[in-house]
Scaffold this motif. Sequence first.
Motif, PDB file in Angstrom:
ATOM      1  N   GLU A 184       0.841  -1.236   0.196  1.00 50.55           N
ATOM      2  CA  GLU A 184      -0.187   0.075   0.183  1.00 50.55           C
ATOM      3  C   GLU A 184       0.921   1.156   0.082  1.00 50.55           C
ATOM      4  OE1 GLU A 184      -3.270   0.590   2.521  1.00 50.55           O
ATOM      5  OE2 GLU A 184      -3.559  -1.638   2.856  1.00 50.55           O
ATOM      6  N   VAL A 185       0.526   2.220  -0.710  1.00 45.68           N
ATOM      7  CA  VAL A 185       1.323   3.519  -1.021  1.00 45.68           C
ATOM      8  C   VAL A 185       0.366   4.705  -0.930  1.00 45.68           C
ATOM      9  CG1 VAL A 185       3.157   2.275  -2.174  1.00 45.68           C
ATOM     10  CG2 VAL A 185       1.343   3.574  -3.491  1.00 45.68           C
ATOM     11  N   LYS A 186       0.901   5.699  -0.710  1.00 52.46           N
ATOM     12  CA  LYS A 186       0.103   7.048  -0.692  1.00 52.46           C
ATOM     13  C   LYS A 186       0.490   7.669  -2.229  1.00 52.46           C
ATOM     14  CE  LYS A 186       0.001   7.790   4.299  1.00 52.46           C
ATOM     15  NZ  LYS A 186       0.361   8.554   5.300  1.00 52.46           N
ATOM     16  N   THR A 187      -0.514   8.187  -2.931  1.00 51.33           N
ATOM     17  CA  THR A 187       0.064   9.191  -3.874  1.00 51.33           C
ATOM     18  C   THR A 187      -0.145  10.520  -3.610  1.00 51.33           C
ATOM     19  OG1 THR A 187      -2.232   9.045  -4.674  1.00 51.33           O
ATOM     20  CG2 THR A 187      -0.791   7.116  -5.405  1.00 51.33           C
ATOM     21  N   GLN A 188       0.395  11.165  -4.206  1.00 50.08           N
ATOM     22  CA  GLN A 188       0.527  12.836  -4.400  1.00 50.08           C
ATOM     23  C   GLN A 188       0.625  13.306  -5.582  1.00 50.08           C
ATOM     24  OE1 GLN A 188       2.448  14.613  -1.158  1.00 50.08           O
ATOM     25  NE2 GLN A 188       2.077  16.722  -1.743  1.00 50.08           N
ATOM     26  N   VAL A 189      -0.188  14.397  -5.902  1.00 52.78           N
ATOM     27  CA  VAL A 189       0.040  14.882  -7.306  1.00 52.78           C
ATOM     28  C   VAL A 189       0.275  16.392  -7.056  1.00 52.78           C
ATOM     29  CG1 VAL A 189      -1.083  15.559  -9.723  1.00 52.78           C
ATOM     30  CG2 VAL A 189      -1.363  13.335  -8.615  1.00 52.78           C
ATOM     31  N   VAL A 190       1.219  17.039  -7.511  1.00 54.24           N
ATOM     32  CA  VAL A 190       1.471  18.435  -7.670  1.00 54.24           C
ATOM     33  C   VAL A 190       1.651  19.150  -9.085  1.00 54.24           C
ATOM     34  CG1 VAL A 190       2.259  18.527  -5.092  1.00 54.24           C
ATOM     35  CG2 VAL A 190       3.782  18.286  -7.204  1.00 54.24           C
ATOM     36  N   VAL A 191       1.329  20.481  -8.888  1.00 56.43           N
ATOM     37  CA  VAL A 191       1.479  21.098 -10.409  1.00 56.43           C
ATOM     38  C   VAL A 191       2.580  22.197 -10.404  1.00 56.43           C
ATOM     39  CG1 VAL A 191       0.451  22.421 -12.109  1.00 56.43           C
ATOM     40  CG2 VAL A 191      -0.864  20.725 -10.912  1.00 56.43           C
ATOM     41  N   GLY A 192       3.660  21.939 -11.110  1.00 54.47           N
ATOM     42  CA  GLY A 192       4.830  23.002 -11.306  1.00 54.47           C
ATOM     43  C   GLY A 192       5.866  22.433 -11.990  1.00 54.47           C
ATOM     44  N   ASP A 193       7.047  22.934 -11.784  1.00 51.01           N
ATOM     45  CA  ASP A 193       8.402  22.409 -12.475  1.00 51.01           C
ATOM     46  C   ASP A 193       8.710  21.262 -11.670  1.00 51.01           C
ATOM     47  OD1 ASP A 193      10.818  22.005 -13.396  1.00 51.01           O
ATOM     48  OD2 ASP A 193      11.768  24.058 -12.830  1.00 51.01           O
ATOM     49  N   PRO A 194       8.865  20.231 -12.358  1.00 49.87           N
ATOM     50  CA  PRO A 194       8.985  18.842 -11.554  1.00 49.87           C
ATOM     51  C   PRO A 194      10.360  18.752 -10.812  1.00 49.87           C
ATOM     52  CG  PRO A 194       8.592  18.426 -13.824  1.00 49.87           C
ATOM     53  CD  PRO A 194       8.578  19.752 -13.994  1.00 49.87           C
ATOM     54  N   LYS A 195      11.460  19.566 -11.099  1.00 46.57           N
ATOM     55  CA  LYS A 195      12.519  19.368 -10.215  1.00 46.57           C
ATOM     56  C   LYS A 195      12.475  20.145  -8.990  1.00 46.57           C
ATOM     57  CE  LYS A 195      14.903  22.838 -13.006  1.00 46.57           C
ATOM     58  NZ  LYS A 195      15.406  23.298 -14.382  1.00 46.57           N
ATOM     59  N   GLU A 196      11.740  21.281  -9.181  1.00 43.79           N
ATOM     60  CA  GLU A 196      11.291  21.947  -7.855  1.00 43.79           C
ATOM     61  C   GLU A 196      10.470  21.441  -7.156  1.00 43.79           C
ATOM     62  OE1 GLU A 196      10.609  25.746  -9.216  1.00 43.79           O
ATOM     63  OE2 GLU A 196      12.417  26.384 -10.169  1.00 43.79           O
ATOM     64  N   LYS A 197       9.357  21.000  -7.654  1.00 43.75           N
ATOM     65  CA  LYS A 197       8.256  20.481  -6.716  1.00 43.75           C
ATOM     66  C   LYS A 197       8.639  19.107  -6.243  1.00 43.75           C
ATOM     67  CE  LYS A 197       5.257  23.336  -7.401  1.00 43.75           C
ATOM     68  NZ  LYS A 197       4.554  24.105  -6.141  1.00 43.75           N
ATOM     69  N   ILE A 198       9.324  18.077  -6.811  1.00 42.40           N
ATOM     70  CA  ILE A 198       9.947  17.088  -6.107  1.00 42.40           C
ATOM     71  C   ILE A 198      10.589  17.240  -4.951  1.00 42.40           C
ATOM     72  CG2 ILE A 198      11.524  15.027  -6.418  1.00 42.40           C
ATOM     73  CD1 ILE A 198      10.784  15.111  -9.242  1.00 42.40           C
ATOM     74  N   CYS A 199      11.790  18.337  -4.978  1.00 48.53           N
ATOM     75  CA  CYS A 199      12.464  18.859  -3.815  1.00 48.53           C
ATOM     76  C   CYS A 199      11.476  19.390  -2.778  1.00 48.53           C
ATOM     77  CB  CYS A 199      13.638  19.742  -4.242  1.00 48.53           C
ATOM     78  SG  CYS A 199      14.911  18.879  -5.336  1.00 48.53           S
ATOM     79  N   GLU A 200      10.657  20.181  -3.173  1.00 45.33           N
ATOM     80  CA  GLU A 200       9.647  20.873  -2.371  1.00 45.33           C
ATOM     81  C   GLU A 200       8.882  19.817  -1.490  1.00 45.33           C
ATOM     82  OE1 GLU A 200       7.229  23.678  -3.930  1.00 45.33           O
ATOM     83  OE2 GLU A 200       8.889  24.826  -4.757  1.00 45.33           O
ATOM     84  N   VAL A 201       8.366  18.673  -2.130  1.00 49.54           N
ATOM     85  CA  VAL A 201       7.520  17.582  -1.461  1.00 49.54           C
ATOM     86  C   VAL A 201       8.328  16.825  -0.518  1.00 49.54           C
ATOM     87  CG1 VAL A 201       6.052  15.449  -1.769  1.00 49.54           C
ATOM     88  CG2 VAL A 201       5.749  17.471  -3.351  1.00 49.54           C
ATOM     89  N   ALA A 202       9.594  16.463  -1.103  1.00 46.47           N
ATOM     90  CA  ALA A 202      10.641  15.543  -0.132  1.00 46.47           C
ATOM     91  C   ALA A 202      10.559  16.060   1.135  1.00 46.47           C
ATOM     92  CB  ALA A 202      11.854  15.337  -0.949  1.00 46.47           C
ATOM     93  N   ALA A 203      11.005  17.841   1.036  1.00 46.24           N
ATOM     94  CA  ALA A 203      11.161  18.327   2.102  1.00 46.24           C
ATOM     95  C   ALA A 203       9.930  18.436   3.186  1.00 46.24           C
ATOM     96  CB  ALA A 203      11.583  20.047   1.728  1.00 46.24           C
ATOM     97  N   GLU A 204       8.904  18.817   2.422  1.00 43.63           N
ATOM     98  CA  GLU A 204       7.340  18.741   3.122  1.00 43.63           C
ATOM     99  C   GLU A 204       7.196  17.570   4.147  1.00 43.63           C
ATOM    100  OE1 GLU A 204       4.471  20.065   0.535  1.00 43.63           O
ATOM    101  OE2 GLU A 204       5.335  21.853   0.243  1.00 43.63           O
ATOM    102  N   LEU A 205       7.524  16.503   3.525  1.00 46.00           N
ATOM    103  CA  LEU A 205       7.154  14.999   3.870  1.00 46.00           C
ATOM    104  C   LEU A 205       8.260  14.621   4.813  1.00 46.00           C
ATOM    105  CD1 LEU A 205       5.622  13.361   0.828  1.00 46.00           C
ATOM    106  CD2 LEU A 205       4.513  14.240   2.816  1.00 46.00           C
ATOM    107  N   LYS A 206       9.534  15.404   4.944  1.00 41.73           N
ATOM    108  CA  LYS A 206      10.751  15.013   5.894  1.00 41.73           C
ATOM    109  C   LYS A 206      11.075  13.507   5.340  1.00 41.73           C
ATOM    110  CE  LYS A 206       9.515  18.057   9.716  1.00 41.73           C
ATOM    111  NZ  LYS A 206       8.475  18.589   9.196  1.00 41.73           N
ATOM    112  N   ALA A 207      11.383  13.404   3.783  1.00 42.53           N
ATOM    113  CA  ALA A 207      11.522  12.472   3.405  1.00 42.53           C
ATOM    114  C   ALA A 207      13.069  11.772   3.945  1.00 42.53           C
ATOM    115  CB  ALA A 207      11.511  12.242   1.911  1.00 42.53           C
ATOM    116  N   ASP A 208      13.130  10.414   4.269  1.00 41.97           N
ATOM    117  CA  ASP A 208      14.400   9.776   4.543  1.00 41.97           C
ATOM    118  C   ASP A 208      15.030   9.639   3.240  1.00 41.97           C
ATOM    119  OD1 ASP A 208      14.022   9.737   7.431  1.00 41.97           O
ATOM    120  OD2 ASP A 208      12.446   8.173   7.188  1.00 41.97           O
TER     121      ASP A 208
END
Length: 162
Positions: A100-124
């Motif tokens: 089971e996974v969670k999904t998230q969709v965001v709109v924007g520049d992929p390179k910037e948004k990937i980094c933002e989401v990783a930071a928001e989720l405090k990704a390991d």
Amino acid sequence: MATANLSSVVVAVDGSEESMKALRWALDSLRLRPDGALVVLHVQPPPGIAAGLNPGPIPFGGPSVAEVPAFTQAIESHQRRITEAILEHALKICSDKNVEVKTQVVVGDPKEKICEVAAELKADLLVMGCRAFGPVKRMFLGSVSNYCINSVGCPVVVIKGT
């Protein structure tokens, strides 16, 4: 690389086979803590980028872009269908492996948004594919994985294309 210390892993998917290969790698190789989450992230480009162009105003007194919303709506609708297909494919891969996974969709520049989401989720950990563009394509298009490696605050695993 199985570990039980990961609480948040983000896997970026874009519909390429390389990104799905990265998802399979994460599902096969990583073990999260019982309270952990694996997040499948898809970044939709903004409508102007998705179209590859921004229509200019129609000359000789024709309607302006602001007066023709159907263009943007059509692109947004098309992008939603693309996103649904990508996530459906990713979720099928996950269900085949009984994960089971969670999904998230965001709109924007992929390179910037990937980094933002990783930071928001405090990704390991951030896992992503790499299409291995040649040097000329990479110079013009940039490398999302290279940008993320140098910008995100967590370790990054890049699964290269063959």
